[in-house]
Design a protein around this motif. Structure first.
Motif, mmCIF file in Angstrom:
data_model
loop_
_atom_site.group_PDB
_atom_site.id
_atom_site.type_symbol
_atom_site.label_atom_id
_atom_site.label_comp_id
_atom_site.label_asym_id
_atom_site.label_seq_id
_atom_site.Cartn_x
_atom_site.Cartn_y
_atom_site.Cartn_z
ATOM 1 N N TYR A 186 0.862 -1.193 0.000
ATOM 2 C CA TYR A 186 0.000 0.000 0.000
ATOM 3 C C TYR A 186 0.894 1.236 0.000
ATOM 4 C CZ TYR A 186 0.954 0.283 5.083
ATOM 5 O OH TYR A 186 1.562 0.372 6.326
ATOM 6 N N PHE A 187 0.308 2.375 -0.357
ATOM 7 C CA PHE A 187 1.018 3.640 -0.122
ATOM 8 C C PHE A 187 0.203 4.469 0.845
ATOM 9 C CE2 PHE A 187 -1.256 4.408 -4.185
ATOM 10 C CZ PHE A 187 -1.987 5.541 -3.873
ATOM 11 N N GLU A 188 0.912 5.278 1.612
ATOM 12 C CA GLU A 188 0.313 6.050 2.704
ATOM 13 C C GLU A 188 0.487 7.534 2.409
ATOM 14 O OE1 GLU A 188 0.572 5.191 7.326
ATOM 15 O OE2 GLU A 188 2.349 6.303 6.643
ATOM 16 N N THR A 189 -0.627 8.247 2.248
ATOM 17 C CA THR A 189 -0.560 9.675 1.940
ATOM 18 C C THR A 189 -0.463 10.537 3.200
ATOM 19 O OG1 THR A 189 -2.981 9.632 1.785
ATOM 20 C CG2 THR A 189 -1.735 9.513 -0.279
ATOM 21 N N LYS A 190 -0.998 10.040 4.291
ATOM 22 C CA LYS A 190 -0.823 10.662 5.614
ATOM 23 C C LYS A 190 -1.001 9.562 6.645
ATOM 24 C CE LYS A 190 -4.084 13.681 5.115
ATOM 25 N NZ LYS A 190 -5.086 14.770 5.381
ATOM 26 N N SER A 208 10.047 6.183 1.876
ATOM 27 C CA SER A 208 9.716 7.151 0.831
ATOM 28 C C SER A 208 10.016 6.541 -0.532
ATOM 29 C CB SER A 208 10.517 8.434 1.020
ATOM 30 O OG SER A 208 10.203 9.043 2.251
ATOM 31 N N VAL A 209 9.392 7.107 -1.560
ATOM 32 C CA VAL A 209 9.507 6.572 -2.920
ATOM 33 C C VAL A 209 10.152 7.610 -3.826
ATOM 34 C CG1 VAL A 209 8.243 5.579 -4.859
ATOM 35 C CG2 VAL A 209 7.394 5.277 -2.526
ATOM 36 N N LEU A 212 0.107 5.329 -8.377
ATOM 37 C CA LEU A 212 1.253 5.700 -7.547
ATOM 38 C C LEU A 212 1.971 6.911 -8.126
ATOM 39 C CD1 LEU A 212 3.187 5.183 -5.201
ATOM 40 C CD2 LEU A 212 4.364 3.494 -6.634
ATOM 41 N N SER A 213 2.155 6.933 -9.438
ATOM 42 C CA SER A 213 2.852 8.049 -10.080
ATOM 43 C C SER A 213 2.073 9.351 -9.920
ATOM 44 C CB SER A 213 3.063 7.743 -11.565
ATOM 45 O OG SER A 213 3.739 8.791 -12.203
ATOM 46 N N PRO A 224 4.869 14.261 -2.934
ATOM 47 C CA PRO A 224 6.148 13.523 -3.004
ATOM 48 C C PRO A 224 6.560 12.877 -1.691
ATOM 49 C CG PRO A 224 6.338 15.734 -3.950
ATOM 50 C CD PRO A 224 5.046 15.694 -3.223
ATOM 51 N N ASP A 225 5.863 13.209 -0.593
ATOM 52 C CA ASP A 225 6.279 12.704 0.715
ATOM 53 C C ASP A 225 5.551 11.426 1.126
ATOM 54 O OD1 ASP A 225 8.045 14.837 1.081
ATOM 55 O OD2 ASP A 225 6.420 16.127 1.827
#
Length: 464
Positions: free
Chosen positions: A97-101, A127-128, A231-232, A239-240
């Motif tokens: 998963y990705f985490e935005t906050k 970070s990515v 994701l992109s 970006p964080d």
């Protein structure tokens, strides 16, 4: 007068030969389309056995099944050729998963790349940094990469009509991406799937760490094309964000497996060997119907079609079902090694490893003289809508046989849908069309017939 008579006799002989060839090709195609066996064989491989990862129980079941089917064809000889193969296992399903906050996450579909190491038990969260290819790493440098997850997001080029060319232009990020990113201190890599379509299927495939020490290897996974786009886009807005993934794969010690080989002994030139084949192993996400169950059953049916139509090969004809093409090419190398040890003379090899779609023609790796002869047969294939006869690559498994005098060829089906399924969960039996599969088997058998009847040009010169 004598010259005119001789010319008439030669023309008559040529016309008879052409008619004989046309009749033989028609018999092959008619038999394949009315009494083909390839589809039933594939049904068993796909639905009763499933994905045949090198070194797995399923791979061994496929060896036993295909040997049994070849035995039933009453060939002159059927045998298993031992070969040691790598055994990589996927383990429990991957998760990402990705985490935005903090606490706000979005799951994305991933799968481990074949040969990758696992993440730590708790996974990796970092970070990515997005790149378009390996060449971007040097531009960014260690300061911007160390401690991060590298996201390779170069897509296959949709403007390339040859989808294999599009694949070749970006597969380096899958194969070498982890080894290169690790040099800059990356914690892991996520690679956009090799797929022209936007969907939720991550596509696996082989990767290599090169000479990277085991303790320095970082995990590598593929992300689906839809996941890559999401994701992109999210990275561009924020970006964080943090990316998390966990995978449980493992490399185990090599195990013994086999190439499966069946043979019809040549009636005139038994010491000249011609082979037709595909690779029996597959990845484990789907059932490997297109890659390369289709090529295996087509190759098996080539021998059956020639027997059914009453053709007796002049040269020894073999079907070879190679093991471990996907993550090592051990089967192809072992076959070539044994052939060299036995001083066998191989004059022709044909591989089917581009899916079971509608056949369009062949690519050839051969001399100009042999290619000119082959082009002379092109009109025989035109009634079957086979029009592509080009010089180029052949197949990975038969590549180690390359030597002066051998003609290498690859069946070239329509490629536009191939990478929708390649190395993914949807490479399954229902996506193979029976008629297309049977047309491919007939097309291969027809080329084998012509090559056996007329022989490679260089071989004839050597005899002369």
């Amino acid at each position: 007068m004598k010259k005119t008579l001789l010319l008439c006799l030669l023309m008559g002989t040529f016309a008879f030969s052409q008619t004989e060839d046309e009749k033989q090709l028609k018999a092959i195609y008619d038999t394949a389309l009315t009494n083909g066996k390839a589809y039933d064989w594939l049904n068993h491989l796909s639905n009763q056995i499933g994905g045949r990862l090198s070194g797995s129980v399923e791979a061994q079941q496929a060896v036993e099944y295909t040997k049994g089917q070849l035995d039933s064809l009453n060939l002159d000889r059927v045998w298993l050729q031992p070969v040691m193969v790598p055994k990589w296992v996927r383990g429990a399903p991957e998760f990402a998963y990705f985490e935005t906050k903090p606490g706000l996450t979005t799951n994305v579909p991933i799968c481990a790349l074949g040969g990758s190491v696992a993440t730590p038990d708790v996974g990796i969260k970092a970070s990515v940094i997005e790149v378009q290819g390996i060449e971007d790493l040097e531009k960014l440098g260690r300061d911007k990469i160390e401690g991060k997850i590298v996201f390779y997001n170069r897509p296959m080029d949709p403007t390339q009509i040859s989808t294999f060319s599009a694949y070749s232009s970006c597969v380096d990020q899958r194969y070498s991406g982890a080894a290169e990113a690790g040099k800059y201190g990356a914690l892991g890599v996520i690679v956009r799937s090799m797929n022209l379509r936007l969907d939720d299927f991550p596509h696996t495939g082989s990767m290599s760490y090169g000479d990277t020490p085991v303790n320095d290897r970082i995990p590598a996974a593929a992300i689906s094309t839809k996941g890559a786009e999401l994701l992109s886009t999210t990275l561009a807005l924020n970006p964080d964000i943090k990316f998390y993934f966990k995978q449980n794969c493992k490399q185990l010690p090599d195990v013994e497996s086999y190439n499966v080989i069946g043979e019809i002994r040549g009636s005139e030139y038994p010491n000249e060997v011609m082979i037709v084949g595909g690779h029996l192993d597959s990845w484990d996400l789907g059932d490997g119907s297109h890659d390369d169950g289709a090529g295996c059953v087509q190759s098996m049916d080539v021998l059956r079609l020639l027997k059914e139509t009453g053709y007796k090969p002049k040269r020894t004809l073999r079907v070879v079902l190679f093991m471990n093409e996907e993550n090592g090419l051990r089967g192809g190398r072992k076959y070539a090694e044994v052939a060299k040890q036995k001083n066998e003379k191989h004059v022709f090899a044909l591989e089917s490893d581009a899916g079971g779609f509608t056949p369009r023609g062949f690519s050839f790796d051969c001399s100009e003289e042999d290619f000119e002869q082959i082009l002379g047969w092109k009109e025989l294939f035109e009634p079957y809508l086979i029009h592509l006869f080009v010089k180029g690559g052949s197949g990975a498994d038969i590549g180690p046989l390359k030597d002066e005098g051998i003609v290498l060829a690859g069946l070239r089906p329509d490629s536009q849908r191939y990478f929708d399924h390649h190395h993914a969960e949807n490479d399954t039996f229902e996506h193979v069309n029976q008629r297309e599969l049977e047309l491919g088997a007939a097309t291969m058998a027809s080329l084998v017939y012509l090559m056996d009847k007329y022989g490679p040009v260089l071989t004839k010169k050597i005899k002369g």
